[in-house]
Design a protein around this motif. Structure first.
Motif, PDB file in Angstrom:
ATOM      1  N   CYS A  24     -17.656 -10.951  19.625  1.00 18.27           N
ATOM      2  CA  CYS A  24     -16.455 -10.489  20.329  1.00 18.27           C
ATOM      3  C   CYS A  24     -15.250 -10.557  19.391  1.00 18.27           C
ATOM      4  O   CYS A  24     -15.390 -10.788  18.195  1.00 18.27           O
ATOM      5  CB  CYS A  24     -16.240 -11.340  21.582  1.00 18.27           C
ATOM      6  SG  CYS A  24     -17.611 -11.246  22.766  1.00 18.27           S
ATOM      7  N   TYR A  25     -14.054 -10.356  19.933  1.00 17.31           N
ATOM      8  CA  TYR A  25     -12.823 -10.304  19.136  1.00 17.31           C
ATOM      9  C   TYR A  25     -11.895 -11.411  19.638  1.00 17.31           C
ATOM     10  O   TYR A  25     -11.635 -11.521  20.835  1.00 17.31           O
ATOM     11  CB  TYR A  25     -12.151  -8.939  19.280  1.00 17.31           C
ATOM     12  CG  TYR A  25     -13.087  -7.781  19.034  1.00 17.31           C
ATOM     13  CD1 TYR A  25     -13.173  -7.169  17.795  1.00 17.31           C
ATOM     14  CD2 TYR A  25     -13.918  -7.310  20.048  1.00 17.31           C
ATOM     15  CE1 TYR A  25     -14.038  -6.117  17.569  1.00 17.31           C
ATOM     16  CE2 TYR A  25     -14.792  -6.264  19.838  1.00 17.31           C
ATOM     17  CZ  TYR A  25     -14.854  -5.675  18.594  1.00 17.31           C
ATOM     18  OH  TYR A  25     -15.733  -4.641  18.367  1.00 17.31           O
ATOM     19  N   ASP A  26     -11.398 -12.212  18.698  1.00 22.61           N
ATOM     20  CA  ASP A  26     -10.611 -13.378  19.084  1.00 22.61           C
ATOM     21  C   ASP A  26      -9.240 -13.346  18.415  1.00 22.61           C
ATOM     22  O   ASP A  26      -9.030 -12.652  17.415  1.00 22.61           O
ATOM     23  CB  ASP A  26     -11.367 -14.655  18.676  1.00 22.61           C
ATOM     24  CG  ASP A  26     -10.945 -15.858  19.524  1.00 22.61           C
ATOM     25  OD1 ASP A  26     -10.001 -15.717  20.319  1.00 22.61           O
ATOM     26  OD2 ASP A  26     -11.553 -16.930  19.377  1.00 22.61           O
ATOM     27  N   LEU A  62      -8.928  -1.769  16.075  1.00 19.25           N
ATOM     28  CA  LEU A  62      -9.991  -2.466  15.344  1.00 19.25           C
ATOM     29  C   LEU A  62     -11.254  -1.622  15.328  1.00 19.25           C
ATOM     30  O   LEU A  62     -11.683  -1.130  16.385  1.00 19.25           O
ATOM     31  CB  LEU A  62     -10.302  -3.808  16.019  1.00 19.25           C
ATOM     32  CG  LEU A  62      -9.150  -4.812  16.167  1.00 19.25           C
ATOM     33  CD1 LEU A  62      -9.570  -5.954  17.061  1.00 19.25           C
ATOM     34  CD2 LEU A  62      -8.714  -5.317  14.804  1.00 19.25           C
ATOM     35  N   HIS A  64     -15.256  -1.250  15.400  1.00 22.29           N
ATOM     36  CA  HIS A  64     -16.152  -2.083  16.212  1.00 22.29           C
ATOM     37  C   HIS A  64     -16.853  -3.169  15.402  1.00 22.29           C
ATOM     38  O   HIS A  64     -17.302  -4.169  15.960  1.00 22.29           O
ATOM     39  CB  HIS A  64     -17.172  -1.200  16.926  1.00 22.29           C
ATOM     40  CG  HIS A  64     -16.584  -0.422  18.059  1.00 22.29           C
ATOM     41  ND1 HIS A  64     -15.999  -1.009  19.156  1.00 22.29           N
ATOM     42  CD2 HIS A  64     -16.442   0.913  18.253  1.00 22.29           C
ATOM     43  CE1 HIS A  64     -15.542  -0.085  19.973  1.00 22.29           C
ATOM     44  NE2 HIS A  64     -15.799   1.094  19.450  1.00 22.29           N
ATOM     45  N   LYS A  66     -15.388  -5.031  13.253  1.00 18.99           N
ATOM     46  CA  LYS A  66     -14.383  -6.048  12.890  1.00 18.99           C
ATOM     47  C   LYS A  66     -14.378  -7.136  13.958  1.00 18.99           C
ATOM     48  O   LYS A  66     -13.380  -7.368  14.658  1.00 18.99           O
ATOM     49  CB  LYS A  66     -13.010  -5.389  12.772  1.00 18.99           C
ATOM     50  CG  LYS A  66     -11.876  -6.314  12.341  1.00 18.99           C
ATOM     51  CD  LYS A  66     -11.908  -6.619  10.872  1.00 18.99           C
ATOM     52  CE  LYS A  66     -10.692  -7.443  10.471  1.00 18.99           C
ATOM     53  NZ  LYS A  66     -10.721  -7.812   9.053  1.00 18.99           N
ATOM     54  N   VAL A  67     -15.492  -7.844  14.101  1.00 21.42           N
ATOM     55  CA  VAL A  67     -15.607  -8.859  15.147  1.00 21.42           C
ATOM     56  C   VAL A  67     -15.192 -10.222  14.600  1.00 21.42           C
ATOM     57  O   VAL A  67     -15.006 -10.402  13.394  1.00 21.42           O
ATOM     58  CB  VAL A  67     -17.047  -8.915  15.708  1.00 21.42           C
ATOM     59  CG1 VAL A  67     -17.391  -7.640  16.430  1.00 21.42           C
ATOM     60  CG2 VAL A  67     -18.047  -9.177  14.592  1.00 21.42           C
ATOM     61  N   ARG A  69     -12.647 -13.704  14.536  1.00 24.67           N
ATOM     62  CA  ARG A  69     -11.223 -14.041  14.638  1.00 24.67           C
ATOM     63  C   ARG A  69     -10.390 -13.031  13.857  1.00 24.67           C
ATOM     64  O   ARG A  69     -10.616 -12.814  12.663  1.00 24.67           O
ATOM     65  CB  ARG A  69     -10.993 -15.460  14.113  1.00 24.67           C
ATOM     66  CG  ARG A  69      -9.565 -15.962  14.336  1.00 24.67           C
ATOM     67  CD  ARG A  69      -9.426 -17.418  13.943  1.00 24.67           C
ATOM     68  NE  ARG A  69      -8.063 -17.892  14.147  1.00 24.67           N
ATOM     69  CZ  ARG A  69      -7.587 -18.323  15.305  1.00 24.67           C
ATOM     70  NH1 ARG A  69      -8.384 -18.348  16.360  1.00 24.67           N
ATOM     71  NH2 ARG A  69      -6.344 -18.740  15.427  1.00 24.67           N
ATOM     72  N   ILE A  70      -9.421 -12.447  14.517  1.00 24.49           N
ATOM     73  CA  ILE A  70      -8.547 -11.457  13.893  1.00 24.49           C
ATOM     74  C   ILE A  70      -7.359 -12.169  13.249  1.00 24.49           C
ATOM     75  O   ILE A  70      -6.714 -13.015  13.885  1.00 24.49           O
ATOM     76  CB  ILE A  70      -8.058 -10.426  14.931  1.00 24.49           C
ATOM     77  CG1 ILE A  70      -9.235  -9.823  15.687  1.00 24.49           C
ATOM     78  CG2 ILE A  70      -7.237  -9.349  14.259  1.00 24.49           C
ATOM     79  CD1 ILE A  70     -10.254  -9.145  14.828  1.00 24.49           C
ATOM     80  N   TYR A 335     -14.709  -3.981  27.653  1.00 21.89           N
ATOM     81  CA  TYR A 335     -13.973  -4.869  26.747  1.00 21.89           C
ATOM     82  C   TYR A 335     -12.844  -5.481  27.567  1.00 21.89           C
ATOM     83  O   TYR A 335     -11.911  -4.782  27.971  1.00 21.89           O
ATOM     84  CB  TYR A 335     -13.427  -4.079  25.559  1.00 21.89           C
ATOM     85  CG  TYR A 335     -14.502  -3.530  24.650  1.00 21.89           C
ATOM     86  CD1 TYR A 335     -14.767  -4.115  23.414  1.00 21.89           C
ATOM     87  CD2 TYR A 335     -15.264  -2.447  25.037  1.00 21.89           C
ATOM     88  CE1 TYR A 335     -15.760  -3.617  22.578  1.00 21.89           C
ATOM     89  CE2 TYR A 335     -16.258  -1.938  24.210  1.00 21.89           C
ATOM     90  CZ  TYR A 335     -16.503  -2.536  22.997  1.00 21.89           C
ATOM     91  OH  TYR A 335     -17.496  -2.035  22.179  1.00 21.89           O
ATOM     92  N   CYS A 343     -11.192 -11.169  23.372  1.00 27.66           N
ATOM     93  CA  CYS A 343     -11.652  -9.897  23.922  1.00 27.66           C
ATOM     94  C   CYS A 343     -13.171  -9.973  24.043  1.00 27.66           C
ATOM     95  O   CYS A 343     -13.887  -9.938  23.041  1.00 27.66           O
ATOM     96  CB  CYS A 343     -11.248  -8.725  23.033  1.00 27.66           C
ATOM     97  SG  CYS A 343     -11.813  -7.132  23.674  1.00 27.66           S
TER      98      CYS A 343
END
Length: 485
Positions: A24-26, A62, A64, A66-67, A69-70, A335, A343
């Motif tokens: 996921c995306y953090d 982003l 897909h 690019k999972v 921690r952002i 999402y 996310c």
């Protein structure tokens, strides 16, 4: 003796499954705006989320893959002077996204394949007409470069993005437009308004064909066209209970179905899959996703199940069907963002033992090729969306730009709204200039050498002064190859 008949449906067993946290995306600072928008837009290439930013409005895009921690300094799209209120991906070009903002301007952006490497502030085109904030952007389902926008000035505008000019201005609403939706071929427009009415109109003329009181509550209502022409709405009762209804366009004032769900105060967003006729209800602040199947038999709207999550959602987006994984029988992917900045990716699947392509789950779906040009549509032509098969999967095409027509600014005489030159063309231009400079330097050196030879032949020397026999005294030294011209 009584018994219960179980309805036959291939979607009775649809299961939601959240992906692991590392998938996921953090660390996403989702917008804290109270505007009733999903704040999230998804397509097969990118995930876009409206975020908090200082000194204006911004959203993050982003890829897909690019999972995780952002980074806090990840590049944003930040050209707006006020908070961004709504975003929408173009259905015919996965690299084009539109955004509406409190600064009254709509901007259309081009996102390169692979995502951004630096913050983007220059859009492809600015669309300026609204006098107050723009809270709704919506692309036409079949016509290329046709974008609808609605603002707090109660105006609905339909643009030709290729020219940057409005084609239609609709002034039929006495108050703020909450939602808008085109029908299957884009020939009708459905809107909900703060005056509690739902309207069906001709999007080319703004002529109202039907209108009726929708939900009696004062909070925001939303409405969508279903594939075969029915209208599905969500809203609130007079006692602030959340409701959904199903109506026919011919008799909007008398709903076929009207059901009260609960007493929560979050606006419900109906997310629709036209291939399966499933409607997903996602409320802001809710921790559940309810899903229903629409059928021609009573009670028409069949409750299937509820996906429960441990935390409330701030934003939610739904992947188009062409971005789903057909090998795992995935029929929907969501999402959802929570208050902590995570996310979460949720897949909805129909379990099947066979590993073959399931044709009943994946009929031909909406493709990414427009059926009409903007000019054909505004002239009155209608066309069904062009469909594609997912049997062999879907691979997004490479990046392509919208062709924005150059317009001459009356004040400066210069071109405006032209897309910026690509890095490749800029490099070629610089290389061309450098080659010309080298040629000129070589020519000057050649002439200097020739002059010295001629001077030596006629007996001119450096010691010849103004009174000597030479024709010229003290000639300048020859230019070296590295000297500037």
């Amino acid at each position: 003796m009584s018994f219960r008949v179980v309805r036959s449906s291939k979607f009775r067993h649809v299961y939601g499954q959240p992906l692991k946290r590392e998938q996921c995306y953090d660390n996403i600072r989702v917008s804290k705006s109270s505007w009733d928008s999903t704040f999230c837009a998804v397509n097969p290439k990118f995930l876009a989320i409206i975020v908090e930013s200082a000194g204006g409005g911004a959203f993050i895009v982003l890829p897909h893959n690019k999972v995780g921690r952002i980074a806090a300094d990840h590049p944003l799209i930040g050209g707006h002077k006020g908070p961004v209120l709504d975003i929408a991906w173009c259905p015919h070009n996965d690299n084009i996204i539109a955004s509406g903002s409190e600064d009254c301007v709509v901007k259309v952006w081009h996102i390169p394949d692979g995502g951004l490497i630096k913050t983007l502030t220059e859009p492809l085109v600015d669309l300026k007409y609204h006098q107050r904030r723009v809270g709704l952007v919506l692309w036409h389902p079949t016509a290329q470069n046709v974008l609808l926008t609605a603002g707090s000035d109660n105006q609905v505008v339909i643009w030709n993005v290729g020219t940057g000019e409005p084609m239609v201005q609709i002034d039929s609403h006495p108050d703020i437009v909450y939602s808008a939706c085109f029908n299957w071929d884009g020939s009708k427009l459905l809107t909900t308004c703060k005056d509690k009415k739902i309207r069906i109109m001709d999007p080319r003329t703004g002529e109202i064909e039907a209108e009726a009181l929708c939900h009696e509550g004062t909070k925001a209502t939303r409405a969508i066209f279903l594939r075969h022409g029915l209208v599905f709405t969500t809203g609130f009762s007079r006692t602030s209970e959340r409701q959904y209804s199903l109506r026919t366009p011919d008799c909007l004032s008398e709903p076929i179905v009207m059901v009260e769900l609960d007493t929560s105060n979050g606006v419900m967003f109906p997310l629709y899959d036209p291939d399966t006729n499933l409607v997903y209800l996602c409320g802001k602040g809710d921790s559940v996703i309810r899903y229903f199947e629409i059928t021609p038999e009573q009670p028409y709207v069949h409750y299937i199940n509820t996906f429960q999550t441990p935390d409330p959602q701030r934003a939610i987006g739904m992947m188009p069907k062409r971005g789903n994984d057909v090998t795992s029988c995935e029929i929907s992917r969501f999402y959802r963002l929570n208050n902590s900045g995570l996310c979460q990716v949720i897949t909805m699947t129909v379990p099947r033992k066979s590993e073959l392509f399931q044709e009943d789950l994946y009929p031909d779906t909406l493709g990414d090729t427009p059926a009409l040009t903007a000019e054909e549509w505004i002239e009155g032509k209608n066309a069904e969306p062009l469909l594609i098969s997912l049997k062999d999967g879907y691979k997004p095409p490479e990046s392509k730009r919208i062709n924005i027509m150059d317009k001459i600014s009356p004040k400066t005489g210069s071109k405006r709204n032209a897309p910026p030159a690509s890095p490749t063309s800029q490099d070629k231009t610089l290389q061309k200039f450098a080659d010309e400079i080298r040629k000129l330097k070589a020519m000057i050196v050649k002439h200097e050498n020739r002059i010295r030879v001629l001077e030596a032949a006629v007996g001119i020397s450096d010691e010849d002064g103004p009174g000597g026999d030479g024709l010229n005294a003290n000639p300048p030294p020859p230019l070296a190859m590295d000297d500037e011209v």
